[in-house]
Scaffold this active site. Structure first.
Site, PDB file in Angstrom:
ATOM      1  N   HIS A 115       0.817  -1.222   0.000  1.00  0.00           N
ATOM      2  CA  HIS A 115       0.000   0.000   0.000  1.00  0.00           C
ATOM      3  C   HIS A 115       0.849   1.271   0.000  1.00  0.00           C
ATOM      4  O   HIS A 115       0.332   2.353  -0.261  1.00  0.00           O
ATOM      5  CB  HIS A 115      -0.928   0.008   1.215  1.00  0.00           C
ATOM      6  CG  HIS A 115      -2.033  -1.003   1.112  1.00  0.00           C
ATOM      7  ND1 HIS A 115      -3.327  -0.658   0.816  1.00  0.00           N
ATOM      8  CD2 HIS A 115      -2.034  -2.351   1.224  1.00  0.00           C
ATOM      9  CE1 HIS A 115      -4.082  -1.751   0.762  1.00  0.00           C
ATOM     10  NE2 HIS A 115      -3.317  -2.800   1.014  1.00  0.00           N
ATOM     11  N   ASP A 137       3.570   9.484  -0.879  1.00  0.00           N
ATOM     12  CA  ASP A 137       2.380   8.723  -0.498  1.00  0.00           C
ATOM     13  C   ASP A 137       2.178   7.594  -1.492  1.00  0.00           C
ATOM     14  O   ASP A 137       2.381   7.796  -2.702  1.00  0.00           O
ATOM     15  CB  ASP A 137       1.148   9.652  -0.542  1.00  0.00           C
ATOM     16  CG  ASP A 137       0.159   9.371   0.571  1.00  0.00           C
ATOM     17  OD1 ASP A 137       0.085   8.204   1.013  1.00  0.00           O
ATOM     18  OD2 ASP A 137      -0.545  10.307   0.997  1.00  0.00           O
TER      19      ASP A 137
HETATM   20  P1  ADQ Z   1      -3.019   6.323   4.680  1.00  0.00           P
HETATM   21  O1  ADQ Z   1      -1.602   6.745   4.865  1.00  0.00           O
HETATM   22  O2  ADQ Z   1      -3.820   6.222   5.913  1.00  0.00           O
HETATM   23  O3  ADQ Z   1      -3.135   4.957   3.853  1.00  0.00           O
HETATM   24  P2  ADQ Z   1      -4.851   7.754   2.755  1.00  0.00           P
HETATM   25  O4  ADQ Z   1      -4.832   6.980   1.501  1.00  0.00           O
HETATM   26  O5  ADQ Z   1      -4.870   9.232   2.555  1.00  0.00           O
HETATM   27  O6  ADQ Z   1      -3.612   7.467   3.687  1.00  0.00           O
HETATM   28  O7  ADQ Z   1      -6.123   7.335   3.567  1.00  0.00           O
HETATM   29  C1  ADQ Z   1      -6.498   8.015   4.739  1.00  0.00           C
HETATM   30  C2  ADQ Z   1      -7.940   7.677   5.070  1.00  0.00           C
HETATM   31  O8  ADQ Z   1      -8.227   8.218   6.355  1.00  0.00           O
HETATM   32  C3  ADQ Z   1      -8.926   8.289   4.087  1.00  0.00           C
HETATM   33  O9  ADQ Z   1      -9.893   7.335   3.743  1.00  0.00           O
HETATM   34  C4  ADQ Z   1      -9.546   9.461   4.858  1.00  0.00           C
HETATM   35  O10 ADQ Z   1     -10.921   9.656   4.592  1.00  0.00           O
HETATM   36  C5  ADQ Z   1      -9.386   9.034   6.289  1.00  0.00           C
HETATM   37  N1  ADQ Z   1      -9.182  10.230   7.139  1.00  0.00           N
HETATM   38  C6  ADQ Z   1      -8.145  11.077   7.092  1.00  0.00           C
HETATM   39  N2  ADQ Z   1      -8.313  12.070   7.985  1.00  0.00           N
HETATM   40  C7  ADQ Z   1      -9.482  11.843   8.596  1.00  0.00           C
HETATM   41  C8  ADQ Z   1     -10.211  12.518   9.646  1.00  0.00           C
HETATM   42  N3  ADQ Z   1      -9.750  13.615  10.254  1.00  0.00           N
HETATM   43  N4  ADQ Z   1     -11.370  11.980  10.031  1.00  0.00           N
HETATM   44  C9  ADQ Z   1     -11.839  10.846   9.455  1.00  0.00           C
HETATM   45  N5  ADQ Z   1     -11.201  10.180   8.477  1.00  0.00           N
HETATM   46  C10 ADQ Z   1     -10.039  10.664   8.062  1.00  0.00           C
HETATM   47  C11 ADQ Z   1      -2.199   4.023   3.275  1.00  0.00           C
HETATM   48  C12 ADQ Z   1      -1.141   4.619   2.346  1.00  0.00           C
HETATM   49  C13 ADQ Z   1      -1.802   5.437   1.247  1.00  0.00           C
HETATM   50  C14 ADQ Z   1      -2.802   4.564   0.489  1.00  0.00           C
HETATM   51  C15 ADQ Z   1      -3.735   3.833   1.446  1.00  0.00           C
HETATM   52  C16 ADQ Z   1      -4.559   2.782   0.730  1.00  0.00           C
HETATM   53  O11 ADQ Z   1      -0.228   5.424   3.083  1.00  0.00           O
HETATM   54  O12 ADQ Z   1      -0.845   5.967   0.356  1.00  0.00           O
HETATM   55  O13 ADQ Z   1      -3.575   5.379  -0.356  1.00  0.00           O
HETATM   56  O14 ADQ Z   1      -3.006   3.158   2.468  1.00  0.00           O
HETATM   57  O15 ADQ Z   1      -3.741   1.892   0.048  1.00  0.00           O
END
Ligand code: ADQ
Length: 490
Positions: free
Chosen positions: A170, A382
């Protein structure tokens, strides 16, 4: 969906549930992440298993009964891998979060290459593999997720257990100059070659992996082109693919149009007196570039006084890895930056930066996305970044602008219609925001409509299907390049 495969077995560090002790009582609740939403129906329909850690240390007996009840309701089995506090410390906080996470995100100076972490990582991977071996049969498909568990196929084979295996990373895969710093680089690469399929978020990640493979295993030979290629090492072959992960587009899209959420979005705009809203949403993590982003907002207000009193920057940061000192320091740094910019620029009736340190329920999050005029997504690195895609899915009015870091995996898919920026270039980001502010309605609509189309087609179901098809198909021609694949859920 997958001929010849009996059950799908998902293996990830965490189970798709939240297990908590509240006032001496253990509770278990369904998790809400994208992966859970995408895989839970697949598992339910096909009678699958999810294997992972419950998230709480030393919980052996309390949790298993609760998980059994939950499994009966969910329609698929949950198998917990119990971890001790020492294992959590060295395998999870240590090897996973202090070595692989920073290294694979190009933050090599944050790595603590402690040999004890490595040993515990192997021990815990072996423990997971034992549970996988016990819980599965030879015609099951074992799909392993992420950097915590790179050694599953290796240990299954060393136990003499034959399974069809796939692995999805991921997070990014780094370039050789960074990967080669890992003291256990050869063993990690070798372990990954034991899977039948290794999936990455982008073609660039896959290219980086191939380069590392060539350096560490010069005998490896690559065959094929397109999204899925084959690697031959000695008498063994396995596949490598790029499968950009996505979101449940329809779910976000429909939520954003629900009357109560439309009202909530209006309330958010009203509270900010209908000024343009620039929105940042992230887990509070040093890879997400939050301090750099806030500095860009400071630069925006310094350089472009025409925007004073006309924009608000709203940053929502969900607490993450709060036990770790570095994450606590980051929180303090962000709070100080917000204070400094607000102290310098506010005037009666206008405070430029609104910072919320909390997790929002899905509905509130969607209302914020829907209210925002600019989605500002600027990670320093990311794997994909789902926030960028969620913002587009919620922009049902097709009136917003996505300003996106070129170092997010999502940029590979969204580069044509997002405003791409280098997140380290605070002046460049400020300039992009200033331009985005003045984009006319037609330009905004054209770009946002294209972005939404891209995310609608390449949604989370497309991602699951393309990985599973690559995992069991024998015909490489079935897999056109990712960029041109058109898919709609039937
Ligand atoms: P993450 O590093 O967690 O995931 P991301 O893909 O941006 O990063 O996902 C974050 C999730 O958390 C999103 O679904 C978002 O809606 C939720 N979120 C963020 N802030 C929030 C808040 N304040 N309240 C509620 N929800 C919140 C890892 C990898 C990424 C990759 C994903 C999936 O680091 O690059 O995209 O896995 O593979």
């Amino acid at each position: 969906m997958v001929p010849g495969i009996r059950r799908l077995v998902v293996v990830s560090n965490r189970l798709p549930v939240a297990v908590r002790e509240v006032d001496g009582e253990w509770t278990v609740k369904a998790g809400a992440g994208g992966l859970v939403t995408a895989l839970a129906p697949v598992l339910r329909d096909r009678g699958g298993i999810w294997i992972g850690w419950s998230g709480a240390a030393d919980t052996d007996d309390h949790v298993s009964d609760l998980l059994a009840d939950f499994s009966a309701e969910a329609g698929y089995d949950l198998r917990a891998v119990p971890l001790t506090s020492a294992e959590v410390d060295d395998y999870y906080f240590g090897f996973s979060n202090e070595i692989i996470w920073p290294l694979f995100h190009d933050f090599q100076t944050r790595c603590r290459f402690k040999p004890d972490y490595w040993r515990m990582y192997l021990d815990v991977n072996f423990k997971f593999a034992e549970v996988v071996a016990r819980s599965t049969q030879s015609d099951d498909y074992v799909w392993v997720h992420d950097y915590h568990l790179m050694h599953q196929a290796f240990f299954l084979k060393s136990m003499g257990v034959k399974r069809s295996t796939g692995f999805f990373l991921h997070i990014p895969f780094p370039t050789p100059d960074i990967f080669l710093k890992l003291p256990w680089r050869w063993k990690v690469i070798q372990a990954l070659t034991e899977y039948d399929l290794v999936g990455f978020q982008t073609m660039q990640d896959r290219r980086n992996f191939v380069q590392c493979l060539h350096m560490l295993m010069p005998e490896a030979r690559i065959e094929g082109r397109g999204a899925v290629i084959t690697v031959h090492v000695g008498s063994r072959s396995f596949r490598l693919g790029a499968f950009p992960i996505s979101i449940d587009f329809n779910q976000f899209n429909e939520l954003a149009d629900r009357p109560d959420i439309v009202r909530e979005a209006f309330r958010i705009k009203e509270a900010l007196r209908h000024r343009k809203i620039i929105l940042g949403v992230d887990r509070l993590d040093y890879t997400k570039g939050i301090p750099e982003r806030i500095r860009s907002i400071g630069t925006l207000l310094d350089r472009y006084p025409d925007l004073k009193g006309r924009v608000n920057f709203v940053q929502i940061a969900v607490p993450s890895r709060t036990e770790v000192g570095e994450y606590r320091d980051l929180r303090i740094e962000i709070e100080q930056l917000v204070g400094r910019i607000n102290g310098r620029h506010s005037f009666p009736g206008w405070v430029p930066v609104h910072y919320h340190y909390r997790s929002l329920p899905r509905e509130k999050l969607v209302a914020h996305y829907a209210a925002a005029d600019v989605g500002l997504v600027t990670p320093l690195r990311d794997g994909m970044n789902l926030v960028a895609k969620e913002y587009c899915a919620c922009n049902t009015g097709e009136d917003g602008v996505l300003v996106l870091s070129e170092f997010a995996g999502a940029a590979a898919q969204l580069q044509k219609d997002a405003y791409l920026v280098n997140p380290y270039d605070v002046e460049g980001v400020a300039k992009a925001l200033h331009r985005a502010f003045y984009w006319d309605k037609a330009t905004r609509r054209d770009h946002m409509a294209n972005l939404r189309e891209q995310v609608r087609h390449h949604n989370i179901y497309w991602w699951v299907d393309s990985f599973l098809q690559a995992g069991v198909s024998k015909n490489l021609d079935d897999f056109p390049p990712v960029e041109t694949v058109k898919y709609e859920r039937g």
